[in-house]
Write an enzyme that holds these catalytic residues in place. Structure first.
Site, PDB file in Angstrom:
ATOM      1  N   ASP A 191      -6.932   3.082 -27.474  1.00 22.92           N
ATOM      2  CA  ASP A 191      -7.665   3.159 -26.212  1.00 22.92           C
ATOM      3  C   ASP A 191      -7.672   4.599 -25.730  1.00 22.92           C
ATOM      4  O   ASP A 191      -6.607   5.214 -25.564  1.00 22.92           O
ATOM      5  CB  ASP A 191      -6.961   2.309 -25.140  1.00 22.92           C
ATOM      6  CG  ASP A 191      -7.347   0.845 -25.253  1.00 22.92           C
ATOM      7  OD1 ASP A 191      -8.215   0.547 -26.082  1.00 22.92           O
ATOM      8  OD2 ASP A 191      -6.771   0.035 -24.525  1.00 22.92           O
ATOM      9  N   GLU A 217       0.481  -8.405   8.312  1.00 26.84           N
ATOM     10  CA  GLU A 217       0.561  -6.944   8.474  1.00 26.84           C
ATOM     11  C   GLU A 217       1.571  -6.340   7.499  1.00 26.84           C
ATOM     12  O   GLU A 217       1.765  -5.143   7.465  1.00 26.84           O
ATOM     13  CB  GLU A 217       0.974  -6.624   9.919  1.00 26.84           C
ATOM     14  CG  GLU A 217      -0.059  -7.031  10.959  1.00 26.84           C
ATOM     15  CD  GLU A 217      -1.440  -6.540  10.583  1.00 26.84           C
ATOM     16  OE1 GLU A 217      -2.356  -7.377  10.450  1.00 26.84           O
ATOM     17  OE2 GLU A 217      -1.598  -5.322  10.381  1.00 26.84           O
ATOM     18  N   ARG A 228      -0.930  -6.945 -21.765  1.00 25.49           N
ATOM     19  CA  ARG A 228      -1.688  -6.357 -22.879  1.00 25.49           C
ATOM     20  C   ARG A 228      -0.818  -5.426 -23.721  1.00 25.49           C
ATOM     21  O   ARG A 228      -1.106  -5.169 -24.887  1.00 25.49           O
ATOM     22  CB  ARG A 228      -2.856  -5.534 -22.336  1.00 25.49           C
ATOM     23  CG  ARG A 228      -3.964  -6.317 -21.686  1.00 25.49           C
ATOM     24  CD  ARG A 228      -4.976  -5.364 -21.077  1.00 25.49           C
ATOM     25  NE  ARG A 228      -5.502  -4.454 -22.097  1.00 25.49           N
ATOM     26  CZ  ARG A 228      -6.525  -4.749 -22.914  1.00 25.49           C
ATOM     27  NH1 ARG A 228      -7.097  -5.941 -22.844  1.00 25.49           N
ATOM     28  NH2 ARG A 228      -6.971  -3.884 -23.803  1.00 25.49           N
ATOM     29  N   PRO A 256       0.813  -1.222   0.000  1.00 22.85           N
ATOM     30  CA  PRO A 256       0.000   0.000   0.000  1.00 22.85           C
ATOM     31  C   PRO A 256       0.845   1.271   0.000  1.00 22.85           C
ATOM     32  O   PRO A 256       0.391   2.332  -0.356  1.00 22.85           O
ATOM     33  CB  PRO A 256      -0.796  -0.108   1.306  1.00 22.85           C
ATOM     34  CG  PRO A 256      -0.718  -1.522   1.704  1.00 22.85           C
ATOM     35  CD  PRO A 256       0.553  -2.057   1.177  1.00 22.85           C
TER      36      PRO A 256
END
Ligand code: 9WO
Length: 250
Positions: free
Chosen positions: A173, A120, A158, A93
């Site tokens: 895109d 954790e 991709r 994170p």
């Protein structure tokens, strides 16, 4: 491209990599994905992969040895301090945010190593001395780094040459150009009384392209002004956006 994924739950990757684009790329030999169970590299009697945190507090922390042993075994050498190592990416994170720009950056490498945290988190020495990069897919609490690893593999595969049938596909895109996608329609032309915009049925490709660009601009302006601020815009784009501003389009 070769992906080496280090995880306590290799079985999580069975479905996502056995379908569609990634499956075809693997079958075509364009991509190899090796899964390494960190527990296989825990050498103590109980195959411990986590332990209690120094300093106390709740939860468990992933031990450095099994992760480090796994990476060293897979690479064939200890990467610490070496310059000639492929990216060793810790999914966390606290990492830099994964974006299409980061996907393009990663797609340029021959090999990527992805370390999936659990509990954790992982011992700080893994982050500080083993990993060469840290990536987050966003600010939400997950169970571990496995799903973020799948996101990265999908987005990067991709972009590899020859993987998508239409090489121009990713270039066209809207998102790849920095905008949100335009609305998509398919048959029937009228569904439950809701028609497809007439321009899409007209066969005028230039008109269709203009409509799509304008709808991508309209949608991005409304939903993601942050993307719009960074997007590459033409003079015609700017004039259309000014028109929307003048009309108070919401
Ligand atoms: C903690 C946290 C704190 C502030 C903002 C977002 C947050 N997410 C998390 C979190 O997901 N905690 C972890 C779950 C604890 C370590 C194992 N988990 C985990 C998530 N490992 N890697 C991720 C992750 C999340 C997002 N992008 C890449 C990896």
């Amino acid at each position: 491209m070769q992906f080496d994924i280090f995880t306590l739950f290799p079985e999580m990757f069975d479905g996502p990599f056995d379908a569609s684009i990634i499956r075809r790329a693997r079958e075509a030999g364009q991509v190899t994905i090796a899964l390494h169970n960190i527990r296989d590299y825990a050498t103590d009697r109980h195959h411990m992969t986590d332990d209690t945190p120094y300093g106390g507090g709740g939860g468990m922390v992933m031990k450095p040895e099994p992760i480090w042993n796994a990476v060293e075994s897979v690479l064939g050498f200890d990467p610490a301090g070496r310059a000639d190592v492929p990216p060793i990416i810790l999914l966390t994170p606290q990492g830099r945010l994964f974006t299409q720009t980061v996907a393009r950056e990663l797609a340029a490498h021959e090999r990527l190593l992805l370390i999936c945290g659990r509990y954790e988190g992982v011992d700080e020495r893994v982050r500080q001395y083993l990993a060469t990069d840290e990536i987050s897919i966003g600010d939400y609490v997950l169970s571990g780094g496995e799903i973020p690893a799948m996101v990265i593999v999908d987005a990067v595969v991709r972009l590899l040459p020859g993987v998508l049938g239409d090489p121009g596909a990713t270039v066209n895109d809207s998102h790849a150009s920095g905008l949100l996608e335009y609305p998509h329609y398919t048959r029937p032309a009228v569904y439950r009384g809701h028609p497809v915009p007439q321009v899409l049925l007209s066969g005028h490709h230039a008109e269709v392209d203009r409509w799509r660009r304008r709808e991508a601009l309209r949608r991005t302006r409304l939903r993601r002004p942050d993307l719009l601020a960074r997007a590459r815009l033409s003079q015609a784009d700017r004039e259309f956006l000014a028109q929307l501003d003048a009309e108070g389009d919401e």
